[in-house]
Each structure stands twice: as structure tokens, then as C-alpha cells.
Design an enzyme around this catalytic site. Structure first.
Site, short mmCIF file in Angstrom:
data_model
loop_
_atom_site.label_atom_id
_atom_site.label_comp_id
_atom_site.label_asym_id
_atom_site.label_seq_id
_atom_site.Cartn_x
_atom_site.Cartn_y
_atom_site.Cartn_z
N SER A 1 0.85 -1.19 0.00
CA SER A 1 0.00 0.00 0.00
C SER A 1 0.88 1.23 0.00
O SER A 1 2.00 1.21 0.54
CB SER A 1 -0.89 0.03 1.24
OG SER A 1 -1.57 1.26 1.37
N TYR B 1 -1.80 -0.59 10.11
CA TYR B 1 -1.95 -1.06 8.72
C TYR B 1 -0.75 -0.64 7.88
O TYR B 1 -0.19 -1.45 7.13
CB TYR B 1 -3.24 -0.48 8.14
CG TYR B 1 -3.50 -0.82 6.70
CD1 TYR B 1 -4.07 -2.04 6.35
CD2 TYR B 1 -3.18 0.08 5.68
CE1 TYR B 1 -4.32 -2.36 5.02
CE2 TYR B 1 -3.42 -0.23 4.35
CZ TYR B 1 -4.00 -1.44 4.02
OH TYR B 1 -4.24 -1.75 2.70
#
Length: 250
Positions: free
Chosen positions: A145, A159
Site C-alpha cells: 500500500s 496497517y
């Protein structure tokens, strides 16, 4: 029926995983769709893959459970005879908050799925993709990501950290597996319009923040899928160890 490629996609029943499965199907490839809970979504994705010209198999399992992961890969090899690519896509996010507010239970579940589960699936790919004596390997694509380089402060630093681990995995594992003909790369999506934002408590997050990117919009799952499928394909035969942003310039 012989297939040109057989691809396993974890978290393949929704979002980016579903878009990648559909694009693989459109190329006539066989797709193993792993999912953790939603039978209807998995079967719908499989139906799309078949309608587009591919073959599909749904295998339920939690990537954070080694027994499930071994079963997943065994089923894939048993059904299609081999694997040519693995897309390590399954991941979770939790509601926005600072690290100081996060519970140990939240952190453990997120790292169990996003890091431990990803490493388990990458390990099985490393074990099973190479074909001794043929000079041919396969491709592992890790879904990282843009958060890995942005940090996601005040939202999801857990995350972001989990995705940073996948960047490191792509770099290190590509060096381990290159001599065996297996390529390993990471795709780093930015603000993509999927339902993962809803599970983090902000269903409008992609649309709301996407307008501030240089391209002025959120991305679509299909746009990330194009990069994933390119990395799985023979067109990417000299690409390994790369961290590739699909983030609209963010």
C-alpha cells in the site's frame, strides 16, 4: 482442460482481488479464489471468471491459519495441476485512531492477517512455484500500500506498518527466489474505491481524499488489477524486487 496459467489470489472475492480474478479470467487463465467468509461473493467472482473465458475454483480459508493455507495451496495444485502465480492480497484494516488508542487485540489480528498470513502464503508460493529442471518459475505479487511510505498517521499506523513489512518481503524474497526463476514484486495501491474503507469506518474515504491527488480522483480496483496481471504475465519477465505505486501520484 489445459490452462496457460493457473493463479491463486488470496482475498479474491472482493475489491482489488476480485478485479484481478476477473482480468485473469479474461486472459483465459485459471483462478483459485481464496476467501474467508462470504460464500456468495466468492461464487459470484468465480462465475464472472468463467463467463470471461477462464476457469475458477473457490477455496475458503483464513490466511492467518497455517492449516488453511496449506489446504488452499494443496487444493489449487490438485485441481489445476500446478501454480504459475500467487497474488498475496488478503488484508484487513480497522477503524481510524491513533496508535495510543489501539487495543492489543486489534493489533494482533491485523498483524496476524496482514503480515503473518502474507508471509505464510509467500512461503508456500516459494515452495511450490519453481519447476526444477525447466528453468521456469512463476510470479508472486504482494499487495502492499502507499500507506507503507506515507505512514497513515492518526488513521492506521498499524496497517501502514504491516504493508511496510510486505515491501521488505518483496525486496528480500526476490533475491532469494530469483535464481530459481521466481519473480517477486509488490504493488502499492493508493486511494482505491473499495469496501475496505467501510470496514475502517470511513466508507467515503477514497472519494473524499482522492480529489486531492495529482490525478484528482480515487482509483478503481481494475486499475490496480492491470498492474497485478502484468506482473503475473510473461511481459514482466525481467521485473523483480520492484515496489510499484498505483496511487494517482499521491
Amino acid at each position: 482442460m489445459a490452462v496457460s496459467k493457473a493463479i491463486l489470489i488470496t482475498g479474491g472475492s472482493r475489491g482489488i482481488g476480485r478485479a484481478a480474478a476477473r482480468l485473469c479470467g479474461a486472459k483465459g487463465w485459471a483462478v483459485v479464489i481464496n476467501y474467508v467468509g462470504n460464500d456468495d461473493a466468492a461464487e459470484s467472482t468465480a462465475a464472472d471468471v468463467r463467463a470471461l473465458g477462464g476457469q475458477a475454483l473457490c477455496v475458503k480459508g483464513d490466511v492467518a491459519n497455517e492449516t488453511d493455507v496449506l489446504h488452499l495451496f494443496d487444493e489449487a495444485e490438485s485441481h489445476f495441476g500446478r501454480l504459475d502465480g500467487v497474488v498475496v492480497n488478503a488484508g484487513v484494516v480497522a477503524p481510524s485512531m491513533t496508535l495510543a488508542e489501539m487495543s492489543a487485540e486489534r493489533l494482533k489480528r491485523l498483524f496476524d492477517v496482514n503480515v503473518f498470513g502474507a508471509y505464510l502464503c509467500a512461503r508456500e508460493g516459494a515452495r511450490r512455484l519453481a519447476r526444477p529442471g525447466t528453468g521456469a518459475g512463476g510470479s508472486i505479487v504482494l499487495l502492499s500500500s502507499a500507506a507503507a511510505r506515507l505512514g497513515s498517521p492518526f488513521e492506521y499506523v498499524d496497517y501502514a506498518g504491516s504493508k511496510g513489512a510486505l515491501d521488505t518481503l518483496a525486496i528480500g524474497l526476490s533475491k532469494e527466489l530469483g535464481p530459481r526463476g521466481i519473480r517477486v514484486n509488490a504493488v502499492r495501491p493508493g486511494l482505491i474505491d473499495t469496501d475496505i474503507h467501510g470496514s475502517g469506518g470511513q466508507p467515503d474515504r477514497a472519494a473524499r481524499l482522492g480529489s486531492a491527488t495529482p490525478l484528482g480522483r480515487a482509483g478503481r480496483p481494475e486499475e490496480v488489477a492491470e498492474m497485478i496481471v502484468w506482473l503475473l504475465s510473461d511481459a514482466a519477465s525481467y521485473t523483480t524486487g520492484a515496489l510499484i505505486d498505483v496511487a494517482g501520484g499521491r
